[in-house]
Design a protein around this motif. Structure first.
Motif, PDB file in Angstrom:
ATOM      1  N   VAL A 297       0.810  -1.140  -0.137  1.00  0.00           N
ATOM      2  CA  VAL A 297       0.099   0.005   0.108  1.00  0.00           C
ATOM      3  C   VAL A 297       0.842   1.103  -0.094  1.00  0.00           C
ATOM      4  O   VAL A 297       1.844   1.017   0.560  1.00  0.00           O
ATOM      5  CB  VAL A 297      -1.011   0.219   1.365  1.00  0.00           C
ATOM      6  CG1 VAL A 297      -0.153   0.202   2.522  1.00  0.00           C
ATOM      7  CG2 VAL A 297      -2.107   1.043   1.010  1.00  0.00           C
ATOM      8  N   VAL A 298       0.475   2.444  -0.674  1.00  0.00           N
ATOM      9  CA  VAL A 298       1.024   3.487  -0.531  1.00  0.00           C
ATOM     10  C   VAL A 298       0.593   4.664   0.415  1.00  0.00           C
ATOM     11  O   VAL A 298      -0.643   4.702   0.517  1.00  0.00           O
ATOM     12  CB  VAL A 298       0.955   4.424  -2.009  1.00  0.00           C
ATOM     13  CG1 VAL A 298       1.736   5.696  -2.042  1.00  0.00           C
ATOM     14  CG2 VAL A 298       1.671   3.463  -3.127  1.00  0.00           C
ATOM     15  N   CYS A 299       1.318   4.960   1.288  1.00  0.00           N
ATOM     16  CA  CYS A 299       0.914   6.125   2.400  1.00  0.00           C
ATOM     17  C   CYS A 299       1.286   7.216   2.029  1.00  0.00           C
ATOM     18  O   CYS A 299       2.430   7.617   1.943  1.00  0.00           O
ATOM     19  CB  CYS A 299       1.781   5.464   3.687  1.00  0.00           C
ATOM     20  SG  CYS A 299       1.258   6.731   5.219  1.00  0.00           S
ATOM     21  N   PRO A 300       0.379   8.280   1.618  1.00  0.00           N
ATOM     22  CA  PRO A 300       0.791   9.569   1.311  1.00  0.00           C
ATOM     23  C   PRO A 300       1.516  10.165   2.031  1.00  0.00           C
ATOM     24  O   PRO A 300       2.496  11.108   1.809  1.00  0.00           O
ATOM     25  CB  PRO A 300      -0.643  10.197   1.083  1.00  0.00           C
ATOM     26  CG  PRO A 300      -1.464   9.114   0.596  1.00  0.00           C
ATOM     27  CD  PRO A 300      -0.972   8.098   1.565  1.00  0.00           C
ATOM     28  N   VAL A 301       1.178  10.306   3.446  1.00  0.00           N
ATOM     29  CA  VAL A 301       1.909  11.006   4.503  1.00  0.00           C
ATOM     30  C   VAL A 301       3.469  10.435   4.683  1.00  0.00           C
ATOM     31  O   VAL A 301       4.496  11.292   4.632  1.00  0.00           O
ATOM     32  CB  VAL A 301       1.176  10.675   5.602  1.00  0.00           C
ATOM     33  CG1 VAL A 301       2.088  11.708   6.736  1.00  0.00           C
ATOM     34  CG2 VAL A 301      -0.195  11.725   5.810  1.00  0.00           C
ATOM     35  N   CYS A 302       3.460   9.110   4.629  1.00  0.00           N
ATOM     36  CA  CYS A 302       5.061   8.345   4.795  1.00  0.00           C
ATOM     37  C   CYS A 302       5.745   8.684   3.572  1.00  0.00           C
ATOM     38  O   CYS A 302       6.987   8.980   3.490  1.00  0.00           O
ATOM     39  CB  CYS A 302       4.720   6.963   4.890  1.00  0.00           C
ATOM     40  SG  CYS A 302       3.493   6.347   6.165  1.00  0.00           S
TER      41      CYS A 302
END
Length: 347
Positions: A297-302
């Motif tokens: 999954v892609v975490c935008p904040v991370c």
């Protein structure tokens, strides 16, 4: 002096300064005598010496005596000596910054920049190719009206934060490269990173209270903050939440940059800051690997935090390089002031 980073040695080619480069280190067949050795203006003779020095790559600087019209081309650019004059008989010196850069670089700057870009692109492609998020992922059917509408909606949701992140990077680059500042770009980047870490901590605490919480950074099942914040990987180091460590990390960077602003001559503070940033970048890179390959999954904040860490690493490398050149010239200048002689010699 202040915390400005632009070294005088990089601008020395624009004029000539009182003093001379050390004896010896001259190119063969020196000195060069202009206009039969008649007296000349320092600016005129300095410009002629610089043009002569530019013809030879091994020439890094020059020393000239306007009262005699003589010029010595040198293979060194420091230290500077003999800053005083004897009965109006003054020596001057100058530096060809382009040759200084070439000597201290194994590759020309354009070639180094091209190699760095190619390596970064190859690393990004390799990371994306091996990321677990793409395994078993079906290609989006953009011809399907429902899929197309959903895709456009997701793009619109991601456009504002991406634009803000690009603006932040542009401001960091402008304040560091064009304004020669240290604290301002660090404050912009580290402050934004601390805000993002604080928001991620807010998401984690709300998910602990209720699993139905939907943060604003959840776009779809593949682009989601809650999938990372609610997983067991949200506390990988020291049994402490990654977001709390991120807050402490960025706060420490702000304090270190403020300390360097107060004491710009403290080179060890800059080295300590670079070490902390390198450790933070390594941790951020590992967390991106966990997000893409394990959680898929892609975490935008991370991801935004990772980009900020990468920009901080480049910023620290740039500032360390510029400050090292500045301190080297500063040491040479102080040495010249302490050991200047009453009688000076060109060679």
């Amino acid at each position: 002096r202040g915390p400005t980073l632009y070294s005088p040695i990089l601008k020395m080619s624009e004029f000539s300064t009182l003093g001379y480069l050390p004896e010896g280190h001259s190119l063969p067949n020196m000195p060069i005598v202009f206009k039969g050795g008649r007296p000349q203006r320092p600016e005129e003779l300095g410009a002629a010496c610089r043009r002569a020095c530019e013809k030879y790559d091994e020439c890094l600087g020059f020393t000239h005596q306007p009262s005699r019209g003589t010029c010595y081309l040198k293979s060194v650019s420091s230290p500077v000596r003999g800053l005083d004059c004897v009965s109006g008989d003054c020596w001057h010196f100058g530096v060809v910054s382009e040759h200084v850069r070439k000597k201290h670089a194994h590759l020309a700057p354009p070639q180094r920049a091209a190699i760095v870009r190619c390596m970064a692109l190859a690393a990004a492609l390799l990371l994306l190719a091996r990321a677990g998020i793409f395994k078993g992922l079906e290609a989006p059917q953009l011809l399907d009206p429902d899929q197309r509408v959903k895709f456009l909606r997701d793009c619109r949701a991601l456009a504002p934060p991406v634009a803000l992140l690009a603006l932040l990077l542009a401001l960091v680059y402008y304040t560091a490269h064009h304004m020669g500042q240290v604290f301002i770009p660090f404050l912009l980047a580290a402050g934004t990173g601390m805000l993002l870490s604080t928001y991620l901590y807010h998401v984690e605490t709300n998910l602990d209270q209720t699993r139905s919480f939907e943060p604003a950074c959840d776009v779809n099942r593949h682009v989601s903050c809650s999938a990372v914040a609610g997983s067991r990987h949200s506390a990988l180091f020291f049994n402490t939440r990654n977001s709390l460590l991120g807050i402490a990390y960025f706060f420490a960077l702000i304090i270190l940059s403020l300390a360097f602003e107060v004491s710009p001559d403290s080179y060890w503070i800059l080295l300590l800051t670079s070490g902390v940033i390198l450790a933070g970048f390594a941790a951020s890179l590992y967390l991106q690997y966990i997000s893409l390959s394990v959680l898929r999954v892609v975490c935008p904040v991370c991801l935004a935090t990772f980009v900020i860490n990468a920009s901080l690493l480049l910023l620290a490398a740039y500032i360390t390089h510029m400050q090292r050149a500045f301190l080297e010239y500063d040491d040479a200048f102080l040495y010249a002031m302490e050991h200047s002689a009453k009688h000076t010699h060109g060679d």
